[in-house]
Motif scaffolding. Structure first.
Motif, PDB file in Angstrom:
ATOM      1  N   ILE A   1       0.840  -1.205   0.000  1.00  0.00           N
ATOM      2  CA  ILE A   1       0.000   0.000   0.000  1.00  0.00           C
ATOM      3  C   ILE A   1       0.878   1.259   0.000  1.00  0.00           C
ATOM      4  O   ILE A   1       0.608   2.218  -0.714  1.00  0.00           O
ATOM      5  N   GLU A   2       1.960   1.219   0.765  1.00  0.00           N
ATOM      6  CA  GLU A   2       2.842   2.388   0.829  1.00  0.00           C
ATOM      7  C   GLU A   2       3.644   2.569  -0.455  1.00  0.00           C
ATOM      8  O   GLU A   2       4.102   3.662  -0.765  1.00  0.00           O
TER       9      GLU A   2
ATOM     10  N   LYS B   1      -0.023   9.273  -5.718  1.00  0.00           N
ATOM     11  CA  LYS B   1       0.441   7.906  -5.455  1.00  0.00           C
ATOM     12  C   LYS B   1      -0.391   6.875  -6.202  1.00  0.00           C
ATOM     13  O   LYS B   1       0.087   5.845  -6.600  1.00  0.00           O
ATOM     14  N   ARG B   2      -1.668   7.179  -6.351  1.00  0.00           N
ATOM     15  CA  ARG B   2      -2.547   6.200  -6.996  1.00  0.00           C
ATOM     16  C   ARG B   2      -2.566   6.389  -8.510  1.00  0.00           C
ATOM     17  O   ARG B   2      -2.453   5.444  -9.261  1.00  0.00           O
TER      18      ARG B   2
ATOM     19  N   GLN C   1       2.865   1.878  -3.966  1.00  0.00           N
ATOM     20  CA  GLN C   1       1.943   1.413  -5.002  1.00  0.00           C
ATOM     21  C   GLN C   1       2.537   1.384  -6.400  1.00  0.00           C
ATOM     22  O   GLN C   1       1.972   0.796  -7.308  1.00  0.00           O
ATOM     23  N   ARG C   2       3.699   2.032  -6.546  1.00  0.00           N
ATOM     24  CA  ARG C   2       4.354   1.946  -7.852  1.00  0.00           C
ATOM     25  C   ARG C   2       4.996   0.570  -8.052  1.00  0.00           C
ATOM     26  O   ARG C   2       5.347   0.223  -9.169  1.00  0.00           O
TER      27      ARG C   2
ATOM     28  N   MET D   1       4.946  -2.814  -8.990  1.00  0.00           N
ATOM     29  CA  MET D   1       3.976  -3.596  -9.770  1.00  0.00           C
ATOM     30  C   MET D   1       4.179  -5.088  -9.581  1.00  0.00           C
ATOM     31  O   MET D   1       3.256  -5.874  -9.732  1.00  0.00           O
TER      32      MET D   1
ATOM     33  N   ALA E   1      -0.447   7.661 -10.495  1.00  0.00           N
ATOM     34  CA  ALA E   1       0.813   7.547 -11.233  1.00  0.00           C
ATOM     35  C   ALA E   1       1.316   6.105 -11.312  1.00  0.00           C
ATOM     36  O   ALA E   1       2.471   5.884 -11.580  1.00  0.00           O
ATOM     37  N   CYS E   2       0.462   5.140 -11.071  1.00  0.00           N
ATOM     38  CA  CYS E   2       0.918   3.744 -11.069  1.00  0.00           C
ATOM     39  C   CYS E   2       0.270   2.970 -12.208  1.00  0.00           C
ATOM     40  O   CYS E   2      -0.941   3.020 -12.378  1.00  0.00           O
ATOM     41  N   ARG E   3       1.074   2.268 -12.958  1.00  0.00           N
ATOM     42  CA  ARG E   3       0.510   1.332 -13.926  1.00  0.00           C
ATOM     43  C   ARG E   3       1.591   0.346 -14.372  1.00  0.00           C
ATOM     44  O   ARG E   3       2.769   0.688 -14.422  1.00  0.00           O
ATOM     45  N   PRO E   4       1.186  -0.865 -14.693  1.00  0.00           N
ATOM     46  CA  PRO E   4       2.176  -1.852 -15.122  1.00  0.00           C
ATOM     47  C   PRO E   4       2.672  -1.567 -16.530  1.00  0.00           C
ATOM     48  O   PRO E   4       1.991  -0.907 -17.318  1.00  0.00           O
TER      49      PRO E   4
ATOM     50  N   LEU F   1      -3.186   4.616   4.164  1.00  0.00           N
ATOM     51  CA  LEU F   1      -1.840   4.946   3.701  1.00  0.00           C
ATOM     52  C   LEU F   1      -1.768   5.141   2.182  1.00  0.00           C
ATOM     53  O   LEU F   1      -0.809   5.686   1.673  1.00  0.00           O
ATOM     54  N   GLY F   2      -2.789   4.677   1.458  1.00  0.00           N
ATOM     55  CA  GLY F   2      -2.758   4.771   0.006  1.00  0.00           C
ATOM     56  C   GLY F   2      -2.996   6.181  -0.508  1.00  0.00           C
ATOM     57  O   GLY F   2      -2.719   6.485  -1.652  1.00  0.00           O
TER      58      GLY F   2
END
Lengths: 341, 75
Positions: free
Chosen positions: A176-177, B56-57, A179-180, A182, B59-62, B45-46
């Motif tokens: 969770i801390e 934080k949310r 999240q980048r 993958m 900017a994330c992707r595989p 925390l997310g």
């Protein structure tokens, strides 16, 4: 089926012909379908004919078979019927990115602590989007956290970790801390670790110990990805090495960690300096497409597979990847690599 | 020179209103009723400290392809 219509593949369903087999890559639904070679000709070579004209071309005796095959394609939602054939252009398969470097691989080594700030600044300048961070030795909680913390300033959107140990008790809190992150590959894993991480999608374990970059390069069906980005990138560039840069354990900077040619050493230079001064060496492999590589150019999977130039069958820069056991001339995988992890 | 006779007054407006009903929601100007709800995010925390743009949310992707093939091990 109205035989005065034209039959067209949807724009996102793109046929790729190999020496023996043909697949239709559905880059929207991220899957592919194997189709008959004759069906490929019907859809591509005779795309300007109505169904009636196609039947006439092949002969009335094949009418039921042709209609049956087209019906199946329609049920799989790969084709549609139209009277206005000219209104459905093909997709533009140009690939572009705003990043100088899209993918970066960093093998953690003695050089890292001293050069961390410069490396992170260069990750930002080069616009790196994805990072694979490899540790061939055990890593402490503090070290890993510090690195992940410093990377937060960058534009990286996905981090892949290769670890020998997972230094956190609370896995959920870590994920969770961070999240980048993958995916985490845990090497040299025990049965207990296998059990502990089995419910986590992002964590995979292997019992094999990954000690260096010689483990890389295996091409199998699990490594195939069907999507617009890879499909279009593969048309113009090398699907593995394009816009990739790596720092290996001893600080050498390379296009890929597994290729022998080093471009410089991070202890003496920076990533941006290397890119500016040795651009031609950096992108030596970037423009080698699958259509230029021996054997691969006859393979139906050539636009959904990621190439390997580090492990090749010969010194010829265009030779087939050594660790691919698919034979496109008979359509068979020649050992148990098919379906391997 | 003959000019085309205009529709009676109000007809055009009516037709636009009719069209507007067929437009997707995106083009409409829906009435927004303000809702207030207190969400306690202190233990989540997310989420980061900027509630409008949750970096934080978002900017994330595989990656669209394997960065390397070190993951594909033949065990």
């Amino acid at each position: 089926m109205n035989k005065s219509n034209y039959i067209r593949l949807f724009a996102n369903c793109i046929p790729v012909k190999g020496a023996k087999n043909v697949i239709v890559c559905d880059i929207q639904r991220s899957t592919y379908f194997e189709i008959d070679m004759v069906l490929h000709d019907i859809l591509v070579a005779h795309s300007n004919k109505t169904i009636e004209e196609i039947i006439e071309f092949y002969g009335k005796e094949y009418e039921d078979e042709i209609l049956n095959q087209l019906d199946q394609l329609q049920k799989e939602e790969l084709v549609h019927l139209t009277t206005e054939n000219h209104l459905f252009p093909k997709l533009d398969l140009t690939w572009e990115t705003p990043s100088v470097i899209t993918n970066m691989i960093i093998e953690y080594g003695d050089y890292f602590q001293e050069k961390e700030t410069e490396i992170v600044n260069d990750l930002i300048k080069l616009g790196v989007q994805y990072l694979e961070l490899r540790f061939y030795v055990d890593v402490s909680n503090e070290t890993l956290q510090n690195i992940l913390q410093s990377i937060q300033k960058t534009k990286i959107v996905g981090i892949y970790l290769v670890l020998q140990n997972f230094p956190y008790e609370d896995i959920d809190k870590f994920l969770i801390e961070n999240q980048r992150v993958m995916s985490i590959l845990l090497s040299n894993a025990t049965d207990a670790e296998d059990e502990r991480y089995k419910d986590y999608n992002k964590i995979s374990v292997v019992k094999h110990k990954i000690v260096n970059n010689k483990n890389c390069g295996i091409i199998c069906q699990n490594s195939f990805q069907v999507n617009l980005d890879l499909f279009t990138e593969s048309q113009q560039f090398n699907s593995c090495l394009n816009k990739k840069l790596s720092i290996i354990e001893n600080g050498d900077i390379k296009n890929c960690p597994s290729i022998p040619e080093a471009l410089g050493n991070i202890k003496e230079t920076t990533l941006t300096e290397i890119f500016d001064s040795k651009e031609e060496d950096v992108n030596k492999y970037w423009n080698i497409t699958k259509d230029q590589i021996e054997v691969c150019k006859d393979c139906e999977f050539r636009y959904i597979c990621t190439d390997c130039r580090a492990f090749r069958e010969s010194d010829n820069i265009y030779s087939k990847p050594l660790k691919c056991n698919y034979n496109p001339y008979n359509g068979k995988w020649e050992d148990n690599l098919r379906g391997s992890k | 020179m003959k000019t085309k006779k205009l529709n009676k007054k109000g007809a055009l407006k009516e037709s636009i209103e009719h069209l507007e009903n067929q437009l997707p929601l995106f083009f409409k100007n829906p009435e927004i009723k303000e809702q207030s709800a207190k969400i306690d995010v202190s233990n989540f925390l997310g989420l980061d400290e900027f509630p409008v743009y949750n970096s934080k949310r978002s900017a994330c992707r595989p990656c669209y392809k394997p960065i390397s093939k070190i993951h594909f091990i033949n065990e």
